[in-house]
Design a protein around this motif. Sequence first.
Motif, mmCIF file in Angstrom:
data_model
loop_
_atom_site.group_PDB
_atom_site.id
_atom_site.type_symbol
_atom_site.label_atom_id
_atom_site.label_comp_id
_atom_site.label_asym_id
_atom_site.label_seq_id
_atom_site.Cartn_x
_atom_site.Cartn_y
_atom_site.Cartn_z
ATOM 1 N N HIS A 244 -6.621 -1.512 -4.506
ATOM 2 C CA HIS A 244 -6.668 -2.137 -3.370
ATOM 3 C C HIS A 244 -8.206 -2.845 -2.611
ATOM 4 O O HIS A 244 -7.918 -4.796 -2.370
ATOM 5 C CB HIS A 244 -6.478 -2.134 -1.962
ATOM 6 N N PHE B 20 0.506 -1.193 0.067
ATOM 7 C CA PHE B 20 0.126 0.159 0.128
ATOM 8 C C PHE B 20 0.507 0.999 -0.155
ATOM 9 O O PHE B 20 0.530 2.431 -0.869
ATOM 10 C CB PHE B 20 -0.978 0.181 1.439
ATOM 11 N N THR C 285 -5.295 4.458 -5.203
ATOM 12 C CA THR C 285 -4.792 2.948 -4.115
ATOM 13 C C THR C 285 -5.622 2.810 -3.942
ATOM 14 O O THR C 285 -5.220 1.502 -3.960
ATOM 15 C CB THR C 285 -3.632 4.022 -3.281
#
Length: 190
Positions: free
Chosen positions: A108, A85, A104
């Motif tokens: 994820h 991350f 991001t």
Amino acid sequence: GQPLHDASLHFNNWYARAGANFFSTALWTITALLVIYWLKQRNALDKFLGTRFDGRSIGFFAIGIIVLIAIIRSVAPAESPWLRFVAENRRFEELYPGNGLMVTIIQHLYYIAESAMVVLVLAAWQRAGEIWTKKTLVPWGGLGLALTWGISHGLWGIIPSLVIGVIFVSTRKNALLSLVSVLMLFVVYS
């Protein structure tokens, strides 16, 4: 071609990258839900995935995760961060200033959806091996996963696939623990 999850894959606009990941995430999520629905309709879900949380399952899961992280980190470059991350957010902020965090987060969510699909592939291979051989303690799912998904991701995909197969069998096919195990590949390896 480059895999969609590769942070170095360049899109000119942040919304193009986020949109591509979001579309894949939506397709995989719908597919996973349809497979689970199909299994439920045939009263077969419990033959593919389990939900038991007992001391044995948790213990094997913990040992499996430690082994999995050790394997993942042993093949990761020394300078790579422990959490993907962090590295991906940094890269996306460079590429898409002010929008990196959004990209991001969607990335994820993509990993979670891919993990769900990997668990379903794992479960299908496990069930097939059990039916073909009548041996339930062999990690057929891990072998099948290594030969399909694992090979397409290279050596770092093959060995962890086998470990995840052992975790799957050891935790009595626990869906959530298996999902977390697969997700570890995407969160810890960078």
